[in-house]
Each structure stands twice: as structure tokens, then as C-alpha cells.
Design an enzyme around this catalytic site. Structure first.
Site, PDB file in Angstrom:
ATOM      1  N   TYR A 166      -0.568   5.072  12.895  1.00  0.00           N
ATOM      2  CA  TYR A 166      -1.898   5.442  12.715  1.00  0.00           C
ATOM      3  C   TYR A 166      -2.851   4.897  13.775  1.00  0.00           C
ATOM      4  O   TYR A 166      -2.518   4.245  14.772  1.00  0.00           O
ATOM      5  CB  TYR A 166      -2.461   5.177  11.353  1.00  0.00           C
ATOM      6  CG  TYR A 166      -1.699   5.672  10.390  1.00  0.00           C
ATOM      7  CD1 TYR A 166      -1.662   7.362  10.216  1.00  0.00           C
ATOM      8  CD2 TYR A 166      -0.769   5.064   9.294  1.00  0.00           C
ATOM      9  CE1 TYR A 166      -0.987   7.969   9.306  1.00  0.00           C
ATOM     10  CE2 TYR A 166      -0.266   5.842   8.584  1.00  0.00           C
ATOM     11  CZ  TYR A 166       0.167   7.108   8.359  1.00  0.00           C
ATOM     12  OH  TYR A 166       0.503   7.783   7.629  1.00  0.00           O
ATOM     13  N   PRO A 205       0.942  -1.220  -0.071  1.00  0.00           N
ATOM     14  CA  PRO A 205       0.000  -0.123   0.012  1.00  0.00           C
ATOM     15  C   PRO A 205       0.935   1.200   0.065  1.00  0.00           C
ATOM     16  O   PRO A 205       1.702   1.368   0.647  1.00  0.00           O
ATOM     17  CB  PRO A 205      -0.697  -0.001   1.421  1.00  0.00           C
ATOM     18  CG  PRO A 205       0.087  -0.973   2.323  1.00  0.00           C
ATOM     19  CD  PRO A 205       0.828  -2.078   1.156  1.00  0.00           C
TER      20      PRO A 205
END
Length: 354
Positions: A178, A22
Site C-alpha cells: 500500500y 489487522p
């Protein structure tokens, strides 16, 4: 094992063992809807055994950066469906990465302009790029226990939307500082309730999210990405080794499709996770050459290797490796935002038919 040997990853039969990691590219609409440019970008890279998309917010509160895609409205689902159809028509597999950025955000980058949310009200060090330039990231708001349950529900709902959009599975972003990683950390998470303090409590949110997604779409279509010891986005872990072995042990009975490990230098932990994880291990060894990454496969340290910038700059990367052909070099100036340049115009070995 050989890179060209087919691999089974959960419900998927992959033709080889080279996957696309990603990568945030910041080229969606301001509303988070994928565009035709995004369709072409992913279609071009369908020869990778598996594509894991850029981080995609599961809710409005999950957005941290400008022009990142979402998967929580009907428009998002319709936009992503064009991408999954294109990748499947080209013979590829594609999984969406669900990324809630938590405190790594700025209100001006979101549609609603609200304060970011996090395990604790601890402001991260650093600045965020916004439409008006770099701005200091403000302190987030601490989630209540009830709100944590709502965030878990949002991940579940986003996973359901991903299936409606035609994805082959979901990867939960538990790395790179995150929200999921923030709960795991010992500096961003200062809670004293059942979601903070001990290792068992700090892994609880990750386990809750993974369990909800697996329950919604099937464990064999659910993966988790982690980056043990990664200090990116102002992260700190006082007990990395024990933390990730405990997380792996808690998730092992679920028989997820895979664990996606961003390797940050702890070779002992890599080997222990490899030994104890029951299903496929995807390994991203950042900064390594392709030969070094293939050596990890041959040594049995991974089932699949994932690459980022190499796939970004080489749409036909598997064919280039097969032929021993030279690789295009990525242009960092065009990584984030912009138009087709540095996005869909990297040359291939063979002319592209139009």
C-alpha cells in the site's frame, strides 16, 4: 518470556502478549461508516491483549476496496466510537490501523471515482474486485511534492479523529504494497526528487507520516507495520535489508509505541531489527502454528505476537490457548464482505449471554 506475562506497549499495559492482527473484512457501509455488526465483531474479541483494526482509510483517496471503513468524517468517528466503547467495556484495548492503499485501487470502489494516487504513475499488475466483478487496476496519478505534504496532513487529521473516536492508539500501515510501502519500494517508486531514488529518500514519506502522527497523538500511542521483502500487490525491493535497517534507525529516536513486523522469511533481518529497535516489537509470523509463535516469544524475538485468521475464527482465542482447547477453523469463503456468517457466528467455548 511467557505469553501470559503482562506487557507494556507504549502507553498501554497489556494483560498478556497475544494480539489480534489487522484484517480487511469489507463489512462497513458504502460510505465507510462502521455498523452494529462491526461493533459485535470487535467486542467479541476484546479478550485479545490488543486489537489492531482492519485497514481504515485516512481520506477519500485512501480507499482501495469496497466497504472498507474510514476515519475522516464525523460519521466515521461516531461509528468507531461505538466500537471502542464496546471493546473498552469488555476490558480490551483497540488501535486503529490507518491504511492508504495508493495505487492498489479502482475508481469504481470509491465515493468520488477519482484516479488513484501513488509515488509514481506505475500501474500495478493484477485485478481489483469491484461491484461489477474483477477489473484491471488502472495506472495511478503521481503525487506532486505539495500533494505528498497534503497526504501527510490527512494521516495527522485521521489520527486526531481516531483519538476523538476513543482509540488507544494508531498503527500506520507501511506493509503489503500500500502507499507507504509503495514509497519504500524500488519498482513502484521511480521518483527522482527528495522522495525517490536513494534509501534515505525512499524512507522519507514513511518517516514524515509517522512523525506527523506521533506529533499529533504522542509517540507512545503510535506504531508502524512493515513487511520487509513482501512481494504482495506487485512490490519489489532491491535492498530490503539495508532499507528496513535504515528506516528503523531513522525512527528509533522517536521512541514509538511499537514496530509491527510481518515476518517474510529473513531471520537475520528479524534478529537485527529486534536488537536495534528500542521499544516493543510485535511479530506476525504468517502461517505458523500457535506453538511456533509462542516459541518466538520464549526466544525473545518479540514482545507481543499477533495473529489474524486464528483470532477471526476464535473470538475467545486466549481462553482456548489457556485450556489447550481445540481451535475453530476459519472459513475463507466468508473472509471478505457478506453478513454475520463467518463474522460474528464462530462458536465460543462458553455460551454467549444475550
Amino acid at each position: 518470556m511467557d505469553i501470559w506475562t503482562p506487557a507494556r506497549v507504549g502507553a498501554l499495559e497489556l494483560p498478556h502478549r497475544l494480539a489480534m492482527a489487522p484484517m480487511t473484512r469489507d463489512r462497513s457501509t458504502p460510505e465507510g461508516v462502521p455498523t452494529e455488526l462491526n461493533v459485535e465483531y470487535y467486542r467479541q474479541r476484546a479478550s485479545m491483549a490488543l486489537i489492531v483494526t482492519e485497514g481504515t482509510q485516512p481520506s477519500a483517496d485512501g480507499q482501495g476496496y469496497l466497504l472498507t471503513p474510514g476515519i475522516y468524517t464525523e460519521a466515521h468517528t461516531v461509528g468507531w466510537r461505538k466500537i471502542t466503547d464496546a471493546v473498552h467495556e469488555a476490558g480490551g484495548h483497540i488501535i486503529v490501523q490507518l491504511m492508504h492503499t495508493g495505487r492498489i485501487s479502482h475508481p469504481s470502489n470509491t465515493q468520488h471515482g477519482r484516479q488513484s494516487v501513488a509515488p509514481s504513475a506505475v500501474r500495478p499488475q493484477g485485478a481489483m474486485f469491484t461491484a461489477s466483478g474483477l477489473q484491471e487496476m488502472p495506472a495511478p496519478r503521481e503525487l506532486s511534492v505539495a500533494e505528498i505534504g497534503e497526504v501527510v496532513r490527512q494521516f495527522r487529521q485521521a489520527a486526531s479523529a481516531a483519538m476523538a473516536a476513543g482509540f488507544d492508539g494508531v498503527e500506520i500501515h507501511g506493509a503489503s504494497g500500500y502507499l507507504v510501502h509503495q514509497f519504500l519500494s524500488s519498482n513502484a517508486n521511480r521518483r527522482t526528487d527528495e522522495y525517490g531514488g536513494t534509501i534515505a529518500n525512499r524512507i522519507r514519506f514513511a518517516v514524515d507520516v509517522v512523525s506527523a502522527v506521533a506529533d499529533e497523538i504522542g509517540a507512545d500511542r503510535t506504531g508502524l507495520r512493515v513487511s520487509p521483502g513482501n512481494p504482495y500487490n506487485d512490490m519489489a525491493e532491491d535492498d530490503t535489508h539495508e532499507l528496513y535497517l535504515a528506516l528503523a534507525a531513522a525512527l528509533s529516536p522517536a521512541n514509538l509505541a511499537y514496530l509491527h513486523l510481518v515476518h517474510t522469511g529473513d531471520e537475520e533481518l528479524l534478529r537485527e531489527l529486534r536488537q536495534n529497535w528500542p521499544t516493543a516489537l510485535l511479530l506476525n509470523r504468517g502461517g505458523a502454528t500457535i506453538d511456533e509463535r509462542i516459541a518466538d516469544l520464549e526466544a525473545g524475538l518479540a514482545d507481543v505476537i499477533t495473529v489474524g485468521a486464528m483470532a477471526l475464527a476464535n473470538p475467545d482465542l486466549p481462553e482456548r490457548i489457556r485450556r489447550g482447547a481445540p481451535l475453530n477453523q476459519p472459513d475463507p469463503a466468508t473472509f471478505y464482505g457478506g453478513d454475520h456468517r463467518g463474522y460474528i457466528d464462530y462458536p465460543t467455548l462458553e455460551p454467549v449471554l444475550t
